[in-house]
Motif scaffolding. Structure first.
Motif, PDB file in Angstrom:
ATOM      1  N   ASN A 192      -2.138 -14.137   6.341  1.00 36.83           N
ATOM      2  CA  ASN A 192      -2.958 -13.351   7.674  1.00 36.83           C
ATOM      3  C   ASN A 192      -2.637 -14.130   8.708  1.00 36.83           C
ATOM      4  O   ASN A 192      -2.624 -13.589   9.556  1.00 36.83           O
ATOM      5  CB  ASN A 192      -4.307 -13.825   7.551  1.00 36.83           C
ATOM      6  N   ASN A 193      -1.458 -14.574   8.731  1.00 37.56           N
ATOM      7  CA  ASN A 193      -1.004 -15.107  10.355  1.00 37.56           C
ATOM      8  C   ASN A 193       0.543 -14.232  10.566  1.00 37.56           C
ATOM      9  O   ASN A 193       0.835 -14.692  11.773  1.00 37.56           O
ATOM     10  CB  ASN A 193      -0.002 -16.185   9.961  1.00 37.56           C
ATOM     11  N   PHE A 194       0.375 -13.400   9.451  1.00 38.38           N
ATOM     12  CA  PHE A 194       2.017 -12.193   9.968  1.00 38.38           C
ATOM     13  C   PHE A 194       1.596 -11.190  10.114  1.00 38.38           C
ATOM     14  O   PHE A 194       0.519 -10.337   8.989  1.00 38.38           O
ATOM     15  CB  PHE A 194       2.698 -12.351   8.467  1.00 38.38           C
ATOM     16  N   HIS A 195       2.247 -10.060  10.948  1.00 38.34           N
ATOM     17  CA  HIS A 195       1.648  -8.968  10.516  1.00 38.34           C
ATOM     18  C   HIS A 195       2.028  -8.135   9.663  1.00 38.34           C
ATOM     19  O   HIS A 195       1.689  -7.140   9.763  1.00 38.34           O
ATOM     20  CB  HIS A 195       2.572  -9.117  12.341  1.00 38.34           C
ATOM     21  N   TYR A 196       2.996  -8.663   9.148  1.00 36.31           N
ATOM     22  CA  TYR A 196       4.156  -7.300   8.084  1.00 36.31           C
ATOM     23  C   TYR A 196       2.556  -7.508   7.072  1.00 36.31           C
ATOM     24  O   TYR A 196       3.046  -6.811   5.411  1.00 36.31           O
ATOM     25  CB  TYR A 196       5.327  -8.398   7.776  1.00 36.31           C
ATOM     26  N   THR A 197       1.926  -8.878   6.553  1.00 37.50           N
ATOM     27  CA  THR A 197       1.559  -8.638   5.908  1.00 37.50           C
ATOM     28  C   THR A 197      -0.033  -8.861   6.085  1.00 37.50           C
ATOM     29  O   THR A 197      -0.993  -8.757   4.999  1.00 37.50           O
ATOM     30  CB  THR A 197       1.681  -9.898   4.768  1.00 37.50           C
TER      31      THR A 197
END
Length: 1957
Positions: A360-365
């Protein structure tokens, strides 16, 4: 009668129904020809109510013309008007269920606009026909066709029929696979099913595609088989929408190839092929709204095979990776799995450098909002991915490089831009995500930051750097991320292909295409366009292939072929890919500088709108277009097409990445290698198919830029063309995956979604093509078998083809409805349903007739029985009524008499009553009057008294009043006077005189008081006397009443204390009186209590007696219960013992099985080793000229089994080292020895347990025998003489041994010429021999004299003295018993006669006084006594022998233990051997002492005597040891002397004689007298003849001739007799060489002719016989019990061949396993055909209609196996084994294994074939099993355990036949099917299919009930039986009664070089 249910009557009349079943029907029961199954199916009785009247005019055929359009017959029944009659079932459209079933309530007539229908839910409906088309609803197929394996088997081919068939199979039968012609339809169950195990793979391997139920393995097997048969490459095309299960189906297909074919090398290529799946799934699969593991790319995997069709490698091509998913995910979706796996594993130490965290810390995931998949652990999946990478050769460094790049993509997605203005943007300084990205990628931060916010524009003259807006920068970032991921994806695919690439030349391949299916969404973009374009191409190829197959079938059968119109999607393909097509215009627009999606849309409208019928424009949009695809219309949104087609990435960003310090990153962007054209050939001889289009070699700088500008659409079109070329060059197989629902619910079927996919995947198109021609096809024999019921007897001809033609011409008038081919009949759609209806009507009519007749017959029988019963009842009733009337008359007369006397009695009684009443009244009246007079007198008297008392009371009252008044007056006056007197006294008191007067008065008063005290004392004394009396009374009373003693004592003490209280004595006395009264009352109460107590005690005693009686009864009951419990416990213990024994046997069998499996593996590895050695031999160069290479087979084979069995072998090691290197091929026997040791330990444990039991029994027998022993008296002289005889015999043996040793020493140390006859050494030796022989003769004479004296003493016995006679005879008997054999006794008797006979005396003179007669009589009596004593002594000696056997057994165990210790010691160094042996001896003696101490712990005397005997024994042993040492030393000295003399004689002789004299001088032979010897059962051969012996006896022996002409096991006997002679010569080398050569030669024969049953059986029999001979003549006690004395003489004397016995046992096990494999290979083709498919009982089961994939015919054609074929084969096996003399127990084991194979294969095929699960097939199976059981009975093999192996098959057949409706049926099934697993029971119930309409399907609720009842059963979840399982074999010892000396060697064997000894 018609309303009567047949089942209600049948229960009462089973005998009549048995007559029907057996054919013994009464003469009035006659019906036309009908299969037995119509009426005789148990639990399937037909109800008359089921049959409805059928209109005579109802028909179901279709009047199509041969050139009718397919649109007019899509359902196969649209033009059928006559089929829509009353009660016909139809399909009508429904908005919810798509199609709904209904029933016509009246016939349809032309012109009707409305149909009256009755729906299944009970409602009536008026269905209006379309006024334009006037198409009628689709007709439903008969129920018998519902649930078919192949959709083309349906008579009516249309969409609702297909949908309904799929739903029934999926929901009701839990079957996910269905054929549709050449297509396999697979429905995703969303549940793990146990149908993909290795057992299922083995079941489908080698089977025809139509012979088994539909399965992905069947398609894979068909592809594999066609590749091997046709030598043509194959393709399996798996398609379907996301979530339909494409990837899983492709994965299972590859697993099948990997399992069936294996790999050609040791690199485990099949594992690598399967290992590529987790890698590709992690980088190419993602979670979507429709599927948790959706493949977001297409792939085509080529699995390469060599010439032997084993996997050698693979190659993978991918198509159209969904790159947009890297940067964007919709709601509830995920990015590719690998990103989440990395985030889940971020805590690993090696991943710390990646600086990852939660997804959840990454925009792509995080865009999809669903980072976790339920039931999936990303951490474990990551471990699997890494493991797969390692297996495929991707090193750890490369793996970390991949993870660095992926982590960099995630950090790149978090890079944020800030806007400066509308045209430019910046990245914040020291932006952490970008810095992490640059660190991971190894690029410069500033440079990457610059080019993310700027771009370079190049013109012809200048280059500009232009800032870009925030939106453009974000798009450029995302494009870069997508590009990096795509390059990494391609790099991984390339490396996977490199790992799967094989250096071996590829011979053929099977391609598996896992590609996306047709897609249509609310918003469709470029990806959907490409996907649907690919599906258009695949559908075109599919249509052409289906059409081609149909045409080939018609041409092969010579059916007139008429072109059929079908949908051709070439116009749609042209619209997309032709010049100025959609893709062409898209590429052109991408090249335009200012091209946009809008301008491209306008070009599309201008070019194709109103010009192409397949292209349309939406009404409300100018940015979309519609294409009419083969499946549906799809609207595409033009937005984003150009951008996705360009796939633009800024070159500056790529250059930055290429300049990375991270070495792996520039590899991703290297130019691809030179492309190869599609027509060029590679080294493998096939066309290479690349993932990307061809590119040019790197050349000019501008060239790369041009290549970079190739569009995605152009690349996809090129790769698609290459794919189609590959598919067209292969034979395709189609798998269509269907998604049953959008919610991923298990076994839930959504009709709407299913219909959409069926239309899209081409299944309905297949149906349309099939329906356009002749979809139903029957062979003539199948048609005849199915529809024989429609024929009359006169119609049946010998020519089946002509018969079918004649019948069809009568049944179907329109000849266009069918065609006759060469081998088949072709029917148009609907005709089979019509024929089935005619058949069902005929069967229904016949059934009604049968029921009518049977019911009439049963009711008539019932009427006759009732009539007979009524007559009997009438007779008994009338007799009963007559008896009742007579009884009534008797009672009437008796009643009259009784009435007379009763009336008299009543009248007399009434008189007495009246009289007595009168008297009573009189007495009462008189008394009443007297009492009245008395009461009157009494009242008058009482009144007088009352008056008297009243008058007195009145007078007294008056007197008392008067007196009271007077006294009151007196008191008043006296008070007044007293007051006055008081005043006077007060005055006087104040004076002195007054005091004096007072004192005088006081003295007087004191005196008075003293007197008063004296009086009181007197009174006290009186009272004391009274008290004493009272105390006596109290004492007597207290003695009587124990309970009041304490109370009286207290009162006595109180009385004593009260002595000083005189004033209180009276009160105390009163109290005592009261106590006395109380005591008396208590006494009375105590007496009453005592009486009650006595009564209670008596009552208690009586109760106790009763309780005692009850207790006795309970005691008896308890004793009885204890006895019963003891019995139960005994039975329980016995059962437990039996169970434990069974468990031990099972464990032993498991150990045997494991051991034999290891042996099998060992033999396989050995064969592999031999094969490799042969290959190596072929690869070696030719040897040099002149060098002759010896045959190393013998020496190398010899080394396999020549392991150290004796220490003496080490002496021969130097000689072996000098042998050529070719012979030195040692075989590692460590595994073999470990297996031997394990088996030996198991056998020893078993033997120890058996010995322990025997020892306990022998101890009991020994104790009884000791009690019965009586001391025997021996005479001193006889004892002395017997001892002397024994001593002489022992000396005789010693002399013989010395003689043998001398001979042996001379033979070993002397040259042949020295020991030849006539030589000096020979003469010296003969002199010594003569002297020894003379001494031996003297000893023999002494022995004979002693024996004669023993016999002569018998004559001195007086017959009159019985006691002496018995004693002496006993003594003589013991001496006689010491004689060893009959020969000695005979010699003694002859000696007796010679000593007692005088040679010169005449018989008449001898018998002059009758002395001879007396002597003769005495001899007879002595003989009788001897015989009786012999019998008794024989019994006692047998007891002693049993005891000795126990001791021998213990000694054997000790011997085995010592041998083990010896073997262990031999492995130690020499220095440690002595110490270890001493330690073992000390341990043994200590254990023995401890044992005897425990044994004699209770009896010290016995222990003391044991110690003394032990000491004596030790002393004796020491003395014997000293004697032996002396003897040895003496013999050594003699040998030295003899050797010295012989040496001197040799020297002197050779000096005196010249060589010429030695040659010329004739040697005079010395004749030694020698007795003729009998044949000793040995065969002698020379050492150099060993190879010849093995060659003639084993290698070149033909089993058939030996089995027919010679005795069974002759080779084994010959070999053993040769071994015996080698043992007799004490030649260990000869024994070892012969045994090793024998074993290796048998292996060689079996390897060469291992497929011949006779050869394998012959050598199995001979190997077992050889093994038994080694055991029988081993000299071991356990194997000599059944030997004759002569056979015991033939035992081996010098060598213990126990190790070779184990080797032979292992060889026998290997031969047995090979025999089983041969049996299985021979039987396997017969089993399914003979046990399942062939109709043993003709007419019971009809053939159901089948589809395109025809089943193997069940009719016995030529070449078809039947049950008789199996029985003949079994007879052949049995006769061959019997001819070869195989052991009966071994034959039983072979038969058991054969029957297990038959049962397992039959049951497995039954579980995988839906068409075989019917009632009639169960009847066939039971009949076939009964025939097999009959065969067992004929061969006397019922106790072999073979029948038990068929129990699962029997129960499965019973399961098919029993009722399957109620809970009682479920309970019966659960108790009956104990040998079947739950999975098998449920599978059979799911597969149960009615063959006729009269049967009913098994309901789903009933199957659920079965599952609930069986949920607690603990059994294997495996569905199929292990048909490859081999029971562990044992070889019970079977001694031979054949005498070795009687065996004759036939000349045909060519063994003339062998001589008998």
């Amino acid at each position: 009668m018609d309303g009567c249910d047949l089942r209600e009557v049948s229960d009462s009349y089973p005998s009549q129904l048995c007559l029907v079943a057996s054919g013994k029907i009464p003469r009035f029961l006659v019906w036309p020809y009908l299969p037995t199954a119509v009426f005789l199916q148990s639990s399937h009785w037909m109800w008359l109510d089921k049959f409805r009247p059928v209109s005579q005019g109802c028909s179901v055929y279709s009047p199509w013309g041969p050139k009718a359009k397919i649109e007019n017959r899509v359902g196969g029944d649209t033009g059928n008007r006559k089929g829509h009659c009353q009660f016909a079932r139809v399909w009508i459209p429904d908005p919810e269920e798509v199609w709904k079933s209904a029933e016509l309530l009246k016939d349809y007539k032309p012109g009707d606009k409305v149909l009256l229908l009755h729906l299944e839910e009970g409602k009536d409906l008026e269905y209006r026909l379309d006024p334009k088309t006037k198409e009628l609803p689709h007709l439903r197929n008969p129920d018998i066709l519902v649930g078919e394996n192949d959709l083309t088997a349906l008579s009516y081919l249309h969409e609702p029929a297909v949908l309904h068939n799929l739903r029934v199979r999926f929901i009701d039968s839990k079957l996910i696979y269905t054929y549709c012609g050449i297509v396999l339809v697979a429905i995703n169950p969303y549940e793990q099913l146990p149908i993909y195990g290795e057992d299922i793979i083995n079941a489908y391997s080698g089977q025809n595609m139509g012979d088994m139920d539909p399965h992905i393995f069947a398609v894979a097997e068909e592809a594999y088989k066609q590749m091997a048969r046709d030598e043509r490459n194959q393709s399996i095309i798996v398609s379907g929408e996301s979530g339909a299960g494409k990837t899983v189906s492709a994965k299972y297909a590859m697993r099948y190839f990997a399992t069936v074919s294996g790999s050609a090398s040791e690199a485990n290529v099949e594992e690598k092929v399967l290992a590529s799946n987790p890698i590709m799934e992690s980088i190419g699969n993602a979670k979507t709204t429709r599927n948790d593991n959706s493949s977001r790319f297409g792939k085509y995997i080529e699995i390469g095979f060599d010439k032997r069709y084993r996997i050698i490698g693979a190659n993978m091509r991918t198509y159209l990776l969904e790159k947009s998913r890297v940067v964007f995910q919709a709601e509830e979706e995920r990015n590719y799995h690998i990103f989440y796996q990395l985030c889940a594993s971020a805590n690993l130490p090696e991943f710390k450098m990646l600086r990852l965290g939660n997804a959840n810390n990454f925009h792509y995931t995080k865009q999809g909002g669903s980072p976790v998949i339920e039931g999936v652990d990303d951490t474990k999946e990551m471990a699997h991915t890494r493991q797969a990478c390692t297996l495929l050769g991707i090193s750890e460094s490369y793996q970390m490089g991949i993870f660095r790049i992926l982590a960099g993509i995630l950090h790149l997605g978090n890079v944020a831009f800030t806007s400066r203005d509308s045209d430019s943007c910046t990245i914040p300084p020291k932006h952490e995500p970008l810095s992490i990205f640059c660190d991971l990628m190894g690029v410069d931060y500033e440079e990457m930051c610059h080019w993310l916010c700027h771009r370079k524009l190049a013109t012809t003259t200048e280059t500009y750097i232009k800032p870009i807006s925030k939106l453009q920068a974000t798009n450029a970032r995302d494009a870069l991320a997508k590009h990096i991921y795509a390059k990494l994806f391609n790099w991984i695919v390339d490396h996977v292909n490199q790992a799967l690439h094989s250096a071996v030349k590829q011979h053929s391949f099977i391609g598996v295409l896992d590609i996306y299916g047709f897609e249509t969404f609310e918003i469709n973009s470029f990806e959907q366009f490409c996907i649907n374009y690919a599906n258009e191409k695949l559908q075109q190829q599919f249509n052409m292939h289906v059409f081609k197959l149909e045409q080939e079938e018609y041409m092969k059968e010579q059916i007139p072929w008429t072109l059929i119109d079908f949908y051709d999607n070439q116009p749609c393909i042209n619209l997309i890919e032709s010049k100025l097509g959609i893709l062409d215009l898209l590429d052109e627009e991408c090249k335009m500088p200012k091209g946009t999606d809008d301008t491209w849309a306008q070009k599309l409208y201008n070019t194709h709108l109103n010009k192409c019928a397949l292209f349309e424009k939406p009404r409300l949009s100018n940015k979309a277009f519609i294409i009419q695809h083969f499946a549906d219309k799809v609207e595409y949104q033009c937005e984003g097409f150009l951008e996705k087609n360009k796939d633009t990435v800024f070159e500056e960003q790529i250059k930055v990445l290429k300049s990375s310090k991270f070495k792996m990153l520039p590899e991703l962007f290297q130019d691809d290698e030179k492309a190869i054209s599609p027509t060029s050939a590679t080294s493998s001889g096939r066309t290479p198919l690349t993932r990307t289009p061809a590119k040019l070699t790197k050349g000019r700088p501008g060239q790369t830029a041009k290549e970079h500008k190739k569009t995605v659409g152009h690349q996809f079109r090129n790769s698609l063309h290459l794919l189609m070329e590959t598919l067209n060059a292969t034979t395709p197989h189609y798998v269509r995956c269907i998604k049953p629902n959008d919610f991923k619910f298990p076994f839930t079927f959504d009709e709407k979604r299913a219909v959409q996919q069926l239309r899209a995947c081409g299944v309905l198109e297949t149906i349309r093509i099939s329906a356009a021609g002749f979809p139903s096809r029957w062979t003539y024999q199948e048609f005849f078998s199915r529809y024989r019921v429609l024929m009359k007897q006169k119609d049946v001809l010998s020519d089946r083809k002509q018969t079918c033609k004649n019948v069809l011409e009568k049944l179907i008038a329109d000849k266009d409805k069918y065609q006759f081919g060469k081998t088949k009949i072709f029917f148009r759609a609907g005709q089979v349903a019509y024929l089935e209806k005619l058949r069902a009507d005929k069967l229904r009519a016949a059934c009604i007739r049968i029921q009518k007749t049977i019911r009439g017959w049963l009711l008539r029988k019932k009427y006759l029985r009732m009539r007979k019963a009524a007559i009997i009842v009438q007779r008994y009733v009338r007799g009963y009524q007559a008896r009742c009337y007579a009884k009534f008359l008797r009672r009437t007369k008796a009643a009259t008499i009784i009435q007379k006397y009763w009336r008299m009695y009543t009248v007399h009684r009434r008189y007495k009553i009246k009289r007595m009443a009168t008297i009573v009244l009189q007495s009462y009246l008189r008394g009443y009057l007297a009492r009245n007079r008395y009461r009157k007198m009494l009242r008058e008297h009482k009144a007088v008294i009352i008056q008297k008392w009243v008058r007195g009371w009145l007078a007294r009252t008056y007197y008392r009043r008067s007196m009271h008044a007077i006294i009151y007056l007196q008191c008043c006056f006296r008070r007044m006077m007293a007051k006055r007197e008081l005043k006077k006294l007060k005055i006087e008191a104040r004076s002195v005189e007054r005091y004096k007067k007072l004192h005088i008065g006081m003295e007087n008063k004191i005196m008075q008081l003293q007197r008063k005290v004296d009086e009181q004392n007197k009174d006290y004394k009186c009272l004391m006397e009274k008290l004493t009396n009272l105390e006596g009374i109290y004492t007597s009373e207290t003695e009587k009443l124990r309970s009041d003693l304490e109370r009286l004592q207290l009162s006595e003490e109180e009385a004593k204390i009260a002595t000083g209280r005189v004033l209180s004595l009276q009160e105390e006395i009163a109290k005592l009186r009261k106590d006395l009264e109380q005591t008396q009352s208590e006494k009375k109460s105590i007496e009453e209590h005592a009486d009650r107590y006595k009564q209670e005690t008596e009552q208690l005693v009586s109760n106790l007696k009763e309780e005692n009686t009850l207790l006795k009864q309970e005691k008896e009951a308890l004793n009885h219960l204890i006895v019963e419990q003891a019995k139960e416990m005994t039975e329980t213990m016995e059962k437990k013992l039996v169970e434990e024994t069974k468990q031990l046997e099972l464990d032993l069998n498991d150990e045997r099985l494991r051991y034999q499996n290891l042996l099998n593996e060992f033999s396989r590895l050995e064969e592999r080793y031999d094969d490799l050695k042969e290959e190596m031999t072929l690869m070696v160069n030719v040897p040099k000229p002149g060098h002759k290479r010896t045959d190393s087979t013998h020496s190398s084979n010899e080394s396999e089994y020549t392991f150290s069995s004796e220490i003496a072998e080490t002496e021969d090691m130097p000689l072996r080292t000098e042998e050529p290197s070719e012979k030195k091929v040692p075989l590692d026997m460590s595994l073999f020895l470990k297996l031997q040791k394990r088996v030996t330990e198991l056998e020893q444990e078993k033997q120890v347990m058996q010995d322990e039991l025997d020892r306990k029994e022998e101890q009991v027998l020994r104790s009884k025998a000791k009690e019965e022993e009586r001391p025997q008296i021996r005479g001193a002289e006889l004892e002395y003489e017997s001892l002397k005889r024994q001593e002489l015999e022992s000396e005789n043996k010693k002399l013989k041994n010395e003689l043998n040793e001398l001979r042996k020493a001379l033979s070993e140390k002397s040259a042949p010429e020295v020991t030849a006859p006539g030589a000096p050494a020979y003469r010296v030796l003969m002199e010594q021999l003569t002297s020894v022989s003379e001494e031996l003769d003297v000893r023999k004479e002494e022995v004979l004299i002693l024996r004669s004296q023993l016999v002569s003493q018998k004559e001195a016995i007086q017959p009159k003295d019985d006691k002496n006679t018995m004693t002496d005879s006993t003594i003589l008997l013991e001496d006689v018993q010491k004689m060893k054999d009959k020969g000695e006794i005979a010699q003694a008797y002859i000696g007796l006669k010679e000593t007692n006979r005088s040679p010169a005396m005449d018989c008449h003179e001898l018998n002059e006084d009758g002395e001879l007669w007396l002597v003769y009589e005495g001899l007879k009596q002595a003989n009788r006594l001897l015989e009786s004593q012999l019998q008794s002594q024989k019994r006692s000696h047998e007891n002693e022998a049993e005891a000795l056997r126990g001791e021998i057994q213990s000694l054997k165990e000790e011997n085995n233990r010592q041998q083990q210790l010896l073997a262990q010691n031999l492995q130690l160094p020499p220095e440690a051997r002595i110490e270890a042996s001493l330690q073992h001896e000390i341990t043994r003696l200590t254990n023995e002492n401890l044992y005897f101490e425990e044994l004699y712990a209770d009896d010290p005397k016995k222990y003391q005597s044991y110690r003394i005997s032990l000491y004596k024994r030790m002393i004796d042993l020491m003395e014997q040891l000293e004697k032996q040492d002396k003897t040895v030393r003496k013999l050594k000295k003699q040998l030295k002397v003899f050797a010295k003399k012989i040496g001197e004689l040799e020297v002197g002789q050779m000096e005196n004689i010249s060589p010429g004299q030695i040659i010329d001088e004739p040697i005079r032979p010395v004749n030694i007298p020698r007795k003729e010897k009998d044949f000793q059962g040995m065969l002698e051969y020379k050492k150099e003849d060993e190879q010849k012996l093995v060659k003639n006896l084993i290698l070149e022996l033909k089993p058939r001739g030996v089995a027919v002409n010679l005795i069974p096991g002759l080779p084994a006997y010959i070999l053993f007799m040769c071994v015996r002679h080698a043992d007799y010569l004490n030649d260990d080398q000869k024994v070892r060489s012969l045994l090793t050569s024998t074993i290796n030669s048998i292996k060689k024969v079996l390897k060469k002719r291992g497929d011949d049953f006779e050869t394998v059986s012959f050598w199995l029999s001979n190997t077992c016989r050889f093994l038994h001979c080694l055991k029988q003549y081993s000299g071991e006690e356990g194997f000599m019990k059944h030997n004759t004395s002569r056979q015991n003489e033939h035992c081996l004397t010098n060598f213990d061949l126990a190790e070779y016995r184990q080797v032979l046992s292992d060889l026998a096990i290997q031969i047995y396993q090979q025999l089983v494999r041969v049996l299985e290979n021979i039987l396997q083709p017969m089993i399914v055909s003979g046990m399942l498919e062939h109709e043993t009982i003709q007419g019971v089961s009809g053939v159901k209609p089948t589809g395109l994939r025809k089943r193997t015919s069940s009719i016995a054609d030529e070449g078809t196996y039947t049950l008789d074929s199996i029985l003949r084969q079994l007879n052949s096996f049995h006769s061959v084994m019997c001819q070869h003399g195989m052991d009966p127990e071994l034959i039983k084991q072979v038969v058991k294994q054969m029957f297990y194979i038959v049962g397992a294969i039959t049951l497995n095929n039954l579980l995988l074939r839906k068409d075989m699960c019917s009632w009639s097939k169960g009847m066939q199976i039971r009949y076939n099993v009964s025939q097999l059981e009959e065969w067992l009975r004929d061969k006397n093999l019922m106790n072999s355990g073979a029948k038990e192996t068929l129990e699962p098959l029997i129960q499965a057949a019973q399961l098919l036949q029993v009722k399957k409706k109620t809970d009682d049926d479920a309970e019966a099934i659960c108790s009956m099917c104990s040998a079947l697993t739950t999975a098998q029971i449920v599978k059979v119930l799911n597969l149960y299919t009615p063959v006729n309409e009269f049967e009913e399907r098994v309901s789903v609720s009933f199957i659920r009930t079965i599952q609930m009842r069986l949920r607690d059963r603990k059994d294997s979840p495996q569905l199929l039986m292990d048909a490859k399982h081999i029971f562990p074999v044992t070889f019970p010892f079977n001694p031979s009664s054949l005498a070795l000396e009687t065996i004759q060697i036939p000349a045909s064997l060519g063994l003339g070089f062998i001589s008998r000894v």
